[in-house]
Design a protein around this motif. Structure first.
Motif, PDB file in Angstrom:
ATOM      1  N   TRP A 248      26.092  50.285  35.623  1.00 14.77           N
ATOM      2  CA  TRP A 248      25.693  48.880  35.654  1.00 14.77           C
ATOM      3  C   TRP A 248      24.373  48.663  36.411  1.00 14.77           C
ATOM      4  O   TRP A 248      23.489  47.933  35.939  1.00 14.77           O
ATOM      5  N   ASP A 249      24.220  49.337  37.532  1.00 17.65           N
ATOM      6  CA  ASP A 249      22.971  49.188  38.294  1.00 17.65           C
ATOM      7  C   ASP A 249      21.773  49.600  37.427  1.00 17.65           C
ATOM      8  O   ASP A 249      20.734  48.944  37.402  1.00 17.65           O
ATOM      9  N   GLU A 250      21.984  50.673  36.689  1.00 14.73           N
ATOM     10  CA  GLU A 250      20.932  51.189  35.812  1.00 14.73           C
ATOM     11  C   GLU A 250      20.623  50.193  34.687  1.00 14.73           C
ATOM     12  O   GLU A 250      19.452  49.904  34.385  1.00 14.73           O
ATOM     13  N   ALA A 251      21.674  49.651  34.080  1.00  9.25           N
ATOM     14  CA  ALA A 251      21.494  48.708  32.962  1.00  9.25           C
ATOM     15  C   ALA A 251      20.650  47.515  33.399  1.00  9.25           C
ATOM     16  O   ALA A 251      19.776  47.058  32.668  1.00  9.25           O
ATOM     17  N   GLN A 252      20.919  47.032  34.613  1.00  6.64           N
ATOM     18  CA  GLN A 252      20.158  45.879  35.096  1.00  6.64           C
ATOM     19  C   GLN A 252      18.684  46.242  35.318  1.00  6.64           C
ATOM     20  O   GLN A 252      17.779  45.471  35.004  1.00  6.64           O
ATOM     21  N   LYS A 253      18.456  47.444  35.855  1.00  6.42           N
ATOM     22  CA  LYS A 253      17.066  47.853  36.105  1.00  6.42           C
ATOM     23  C   LYS A 253      16.323  48.106  34.793  1.00  6.42           C
ATOM     24  O   LYS A 253      15.135  47.796  34.672  1.00  6.42           O
ATOM     25  N   ILE A 254      17.024  48.656  33.814  1.00 10.41           N
ATOM     26  CA  ILE A 254      16.381  48.911  32.509  1.00 10.41           C
ATOM     27  C   ILE A 254      15.909  47.592  31.903  1.00 10.41           C
ATOM     28  O   ILE A 254      14.858  47.528  31.260  1.00 10.41           O
ATOM     29  N   SER A 255      16.664  46.530  32.127  1.00 14.36           N
ATOM     30  CA  SER A 255      16.270  45.228  31.563  1.00 14.36           C
ATOM     31  C   SER A 255      14.859  44.846  31.987  1.00 14.36           C
ATOM     32  O   SER A 255      14.154  44.162  31.254  1.00 14.36           O
ATOM     33  N   GLY A 256      14.425  45.306  33.167  1.00 11.06           N
ATOM     34  CA  GLY A 256      13.058  45.053  33.602  1.00 11.06           C
ATOM     35  C   GLY A 256      12.089  46.134  33.146  1.00 11.06           C
ATOM     36  O   GLY A 256      11.002  45.850  32.675  1.00 11.06           O
ATOM     37  N   LYS A 257      12.516  47.389  33.250  1.00 13.53           N
ATOM     38  CA  LYS A 257      11.605  48.506  32.947  1.00 13.53           C
ATOM     39  C   LYS A 257      11.334  48.642  31.449  1.00 13.53           C
ATOM     40  O   LYS A 257      10.248  49.000  31.035  1.00 13.53           O
ATOM     41  N   ASP A 258      12.386  48.443  30.655  1.00 13.62           N
ATOM     42  CA  ASP A 258      12.215  48.557  29.206  1.00 13.62           C
ATOM     43  C   ASP A 258      13.297  47.749  28.494  1.00 13.62           C
ATOM     44  O   ASP A 258      14.336  48.285  28.093  1.00 13.62           O
ATOM     45  N   PRO A 259      13.054  46.440  28.306  1.00 13.30           N
ATOM     46  CA  PRO A 259      14.074  45.600  27.657  1.00 13.30           C
ATOM     47  C   PRO A 259      14.385  46.050  26.233  1.00 13.30           C
ATOM     48  O   PRO A 259      15.395  45.639  25.665  1.00 13.30           O
ATOM     49  N   ASP A 260      13.548  46.899  25.650  1.00 15.87           N
ATOM     50  CA  ASP A 260      13.781  47.398  24.285  1.00 15.87           C
ATOM     51  C   ASP A 260      14.459  48.764  24.304  1.00 15.87           C
ATOM     52  O   ASP A 260      14.355  49.537  23.338  1.00 15.87           O
ATOM     53  N   ARG A 538      18.177  63.291  23.662  1.00 16.96           N
ATOM     54  CA  ARG A 538      18.269  62.901  25.082  1.00 16.96           C
ATOM     55  C   ARG A 538      16.906  63.043  25.743  1.00 16.96           C
ATOM     56  O   ARG A 538      16.131  63.933  25.393  1.00 16.96           O
ATOM     57  N   LYS A 539      16.648  62.200  26.723  1.00 17.92           N
ATOM     58  CA  LYS A 539      15.335  62.215  27.382  1.00 17.92           C
ATOM     59  C   LYS A 539      15.432  62.777  28.793  1.00 17.92           C
ATOM     60  O   LYS A 539      16.267  62.337  29.587  1.00 17.92           O
ATOM     61  N   VAL A 540      14.580  63.735  29.086  1.00 16.97           N
ATOM     62  CA  VAL A 540      14.615  64.404  30.381  1.00 16.97           C
ATOM     63  C   VAL A 540      13.245  64.250  31.051  1.00 16.97           C
ATOM     64  O   VAL A 540      12.216  64.500  30.432  1.00 16.97           O
ATOM     65  N   LEU A 598      15.171  55.366  32.850  1.00 17.11           N
ATOM     66  CA  LEU A 598      14.820  55.527  31.439  1.00 17.11           C
ATOM     67  C   LEU A 598      15.091  56.950  30.942  1.00 17.11           C
ATOM     68  O   LEU A 598      14.762  57.282  29.809  1.00 17.11           O
ATOM     69  N   TYR A 599      15.681  57.788  31.802  1.00 17.30           N
ATOM     70  CA  TYR A 599      15.919  59.193  31.425  1.00 17.30           C
ATOM     71  C   TYR A 599      17.397  59.553  31.585  1.00 17.30           C
ATOM     72  O   TYR A 599      18.120  58.945  32.378  1.00 17.30           O
ATOM     73  N   ASP A 600      17.788  60.598  30.844  1.00 17.45           N
ATOM     74  CA  ASP A 600      19.176  61.068  30.914  1.00 17.45           C
ATOM     75  C   ASP A 600      19.364  62.146  31.965  1.00 17.45           C
ATOM     76  O   ASP A 600      20.498  62.410  32.386  1.00 17.45           O
ATOM     77  N   ALA A 601      18.284  62.819  32.339  1.00 12.95           N
ATOM     78  CA  ALA A 601      18.400  63.909  33.305  1.00 12.95           C
ATOM     79  C   ALA A 601      17.033  64.126  33.938  1.00 12.95           C
ATOM     80  O   ALA A 601      16.012  63.667  33.405  1.00 12.95           O
ATOM     81  N   VAL A 602      17.014  64.810  35.083  1.00 16.82           N
ATOM     82  CA  VAL A 602      15.754  65.006  35.811  1.00 16.82           C
ATOM     83  C   VAL A 602      15.617  66.473  36.215  1.00 16.82           C
ATOM     84  O   VAL A 602      16.579  67.099  36.674  1.00 16.82           O
TER      85      VAL A 602
END
Ligand code: HDD
Length: 706
Positions: A248-260, A538-540, A598-602
């Motif tokens: 959930w924390d991530e979902a909220q931040k994504i709304s700002g970083k990349d709403p698409d 997946r995005k790394v 915005l990534y699945d792994a680091v």
């Protein structure tokens, strides 16, 4: 999508290719100048006779159409469906379901429900999953959601539930959120919503991708065979990539970083050839079994039939392999309707289905401006259309001949009525009698058993996330009586759930205990659907800086890319960094233009100790860890992880745990390569497996600031 795809061949002549073409008016007249209006002198007034200017402006002024009243925000893709074999042949005459040689073109639109067309992709919300099958027997639309049940039992309540969840009427807030007064007021007074609300509070409401969510037809339909015998059916889509969500924390931040975020993911994965794929499955229930499921009425869409009672039979697969050419022409103008049925598929008596059959047809009149919306290319069937329907705004056909009625002799009796033997759609004969009344069946009355079943079936982390979601949502509700009523309902679902939520929202915990029936349906947990182990699409993120030791990074990057993942190199600035051996290494993005969410792994590369003092890099790592993402720590990259103060860096952990193996506890999904060493096969396999498993919730994260 093969070149001989019938839908594609139909759409091709409609595509406007502007390459090498001269600018014309809508009348096809070549344009002299489109930058200056026709004026009486360079500083003089504009002239009415400038038809190009007036046409250009008129077209612009009328570009907008009403957005969908629900599911306004969406993204779509072309694809195809193909059945595995003829397993459904005894049940249905629908050829697209029974003939393995038939590949049916599809168009699938995914959507959120609450927000408007320009809203974010990642709110806590239901996701629409609507597929148009362009079959050779006509269009079949399967208009479903990513949750198998719905909020209400009767379509007459649809305007109420949607009014309640949409932005509030006086100030049009909040956008793309259910965490507000009117939604929870409605829910607290309408307990039939509770089962769907449990799904909405679960991670199902924040899918990682449209590629990683299930789809459900929700309502009960019928399959009908050549003898006219009907079998009840529930539709299921299962994603090949597994069911995975955001936190959930991530979902909220994504709304700002990349709403698409979800739109981009769908688009990019198709462009990259990592085609989203879903298996279609059916639950079949013989008509004489209609009342065999205690406490479940098949006509009540707030209930599901546990898969343990009626297994899901896989019947075919859909692949989404082509992005639309034009968002408006295709994604916006596509008009789904549950009454688009083909021979062999019919409604059940589910009252919601009947309300929907009315509503979808009706809503397009306003949205698409008249009754000829079926002729818009994306809505046109590939099966021939011949009837006496005529006129209305935007008629695109030119019906030929004198006779526009039936019966006629002047037109040779055509179009003739082919009848059942000619392959026509036949409504399933069914004896019906009853007393006309505004009444709901008693068999719809139990609103608590299935929410309890859902709760009981969740894994520990899913339960934690549901409790947190209730605390967040109710915490945004000012009316204390609504919070209290909700805790009362939760207490009837599960006492521990109610006590946990009450503690977070300032409500006195209930003391009375309702007995939990203790039943579980393991198939309801998304933890039971990890997918087939592929990491395609997946995005790394790989964090690099000057001094990076390229060997282990390049080995890791090659392995991930080889497995279909996308690896992006992030550095403090864009351009290139200089490796330990003095070579330039191209960077994909400056770190500050992106974010771990915005990534699945680091990957933290070897030799990047300089990032220890880069707050953005340290936060990036801590946040990814907190969001339970896999981390690959190469060589001295461990200094950055140490700076992030993660528990994996307790000396005792590191001393006792072998490197290059996924581990439980703090090290779950965190893998190391020793300084100076190259990435070995065990490490690479372990990292790929960790990414495929998606999130690693078996980690202590409470103390981590991110
Ligand atoms: Fe609906 C759109 C799914 C109940 C009335 N609905 C819409 C879409 C989806 C669903 C996926 C978007 C289609 C697209 O992408 O264009 N709806 C559902 C599901 C339901 C459901 C799974 C649960 C059983 N809907 C439902 C009811 C009604 C509607 C009970 C009205 C009585 N739905 C509509 C609509 C929409 C719509 C107002 C808005 C835009 C459209 O139809 O084309 O007619």
């Amino acid at each position: 999508m093969s070149p001989e795809d019938p839908k594609l061949s139909q759409l091709d002549p409609r595509r406007m290719d502007k390459r090498d073409a001269a600018l014309t008016t809508d009348q096809g007249v070549l344009v002299e100048d489109t930058d200056n209006t026709l004026r009486a002198g360079p500083r003089g007034p504009s002239l009415l006779e400038d038809f190009h200017f007036r046409e250009k402006l008129m077209r612009f002024d009328h570009e907008r159409i009403p957005e969908r009243v629900v599911h306004a925000r969406g993204s779509a893709a072309h694809g195809y469906f193909q059945p595995y074999g003829d397993a459904l042949a005894p049940y249905t005459t629908a050829r697209f379901l029974t003939d393995a040689s038939v590949r049916t073109p599809t168009f699938t639109r995914f959507s959120t429900v609450q927000g408007s067309r320009g809203s974010t992709d990642t709110p806590r919300d239901v996701r629409g999953f609507a597929t148009k099958f362009y079959t050779d027997q006509g269009n079949f639309d399967l208009v479903g959601n990513n949750m198998p049940v719905f909020f209400i039992q009767d379509g007459i309540k649809f305007p109420d539930v949607i009014h309640a969840v949409k932005p509030e009427p006086h100030h049009e807030m909040p956008q793309a959120a259910s965490a507000h007064e009117t939604f929870w007021d409605f829910v607290s007074l309408q307990p039939e919503t509770l089962h769907h609300v449990m799904w909405l509070m679960s991670d199902r409401a924040i899918p990682r991708s449209y590629r990683t969510m299930q789809g459900f037809g929700v309502n009960t339909y019928r399959l009908v065979n050549a003898d006219g015998r009907a079998t009840f059916v529930k539709w299921h889509w299962t994603p090949a990539a597994g069911v995975h969500s955001l936190v959930w924390d991530e979902a909220q931040k994504i709304s700002g970083k990349d709403p698409d975020f979800n739109r981009r993911d769908l688009w990019e994965s198709i462009e990259a050839g990592a085609f989203p794929e879903y298996e279609l499955g059916v639950q079949l229930i013989a008509e004489d079994q209609e009342f065999a499921f205690e406490g479940v009425d098949l006509l009540d869409d707030t209930k599901l039939i546990p898969e343990e009672l009626v297994p899901v039979t896989p019947v075919g697969r859909m692949v989404l392999d082509r992005n639309p050419d034009n968002f408006f022409a295709e994604t916006e103008q596509v008009a789904f309707c549950v009454s688009n049925l083909v021979p062999g598929i019919d409604f059940s008596d589910d009252p919601m289905l009947h309300a929907r059959a009315f509503s979808y047809l009706d809503t397009q009149l306003t949205r698409l401006g008249g009754p000829n919306f079926q002729q818009i290319p994306i809505n046109q069937p590939v099966a021939p259309v011949t009837n006496h329907q005529q006129d209305g705004f935007h008629q695109h056909q030119i019906p030929v001949g004198q006779a526009n009625y039936h019966p006629n002799s002047l037109g040779g009796g055509c179009p003739y009525v082919p009848g059942a033997d000619g392959g026509a759609f036949v409504h399933t004969p069914e004896r019906v009698d009853g007393v006309k009344a505004r009444k709901r069946s008693e068999t719809f009355a139990d609103h608590y058993s299935q929410p309890t079943l859902f709760w009981n079936s969740m894994s520990a982390w899913e339960k934690e996330h549901i409790i947190a979601a209730f605390k967040f949502e109710l915490g945004k509700v000012n009316a204390m009586h609504v919070r209290e009523t909700m805790v009362g309902h939760l207490n009837r679902i599960d006492h521990a759930l109610a006590v946990a939520v009450a503690a977070g929202v300032g409500v006195v915990a209930p003391t009375d205990r309702h007995a939990n029936h203790g039943r579980v349906s393991p198939a309801l947990s998304q933890a039971a659907r990890p997918g087939g182990g592929s990491i395609a699409g997946r995005k790394v993120a790989a964090l690099v800086a000057d001094g990076v030791a390229a060997a282990s990074l390049e080995t890791t990057r090659a392995a991930l890319t080889g497995a279909g993942a996308v690896v992006e190199l992030l550095a403090p600035t864009d351009g290139a960094v200089t490796t330990a051996s003095g070579d330039p290494l191209a960077v994909d993005h400056a770190m500050n233009t992106t974010g771990s969410v915005l990534y699945d792994a680091v990957i933290v590369a070897d030799g990047v100790a300089g990032l220890v003092n880069d707050g953005f890099a340290v936060h990036f790592v801590a946040e990814a860890y907190k969001h339970a993402k896999p981390l690959a720590v190469l060589g001295t990259g461990d200094t950055v992880v140490e700076a992030a103060r993660l528990p994996v860096f307790e000396a005792s952990d590191r001393a006792t745990e072998p490197a290059s193996k996924p581990m439980a506890g703090a090290l779950d999904g965190v893998l190391f390569v020793a300084p100076g060493a190259d990435a070995d096969a065990a490490f690479l396999d372990g990292f790929i497996d960790a990414i495929a498993r998606h999130r690693h919730y078996d980690r202590p994260v409470d103390g981590i600031a991110a």
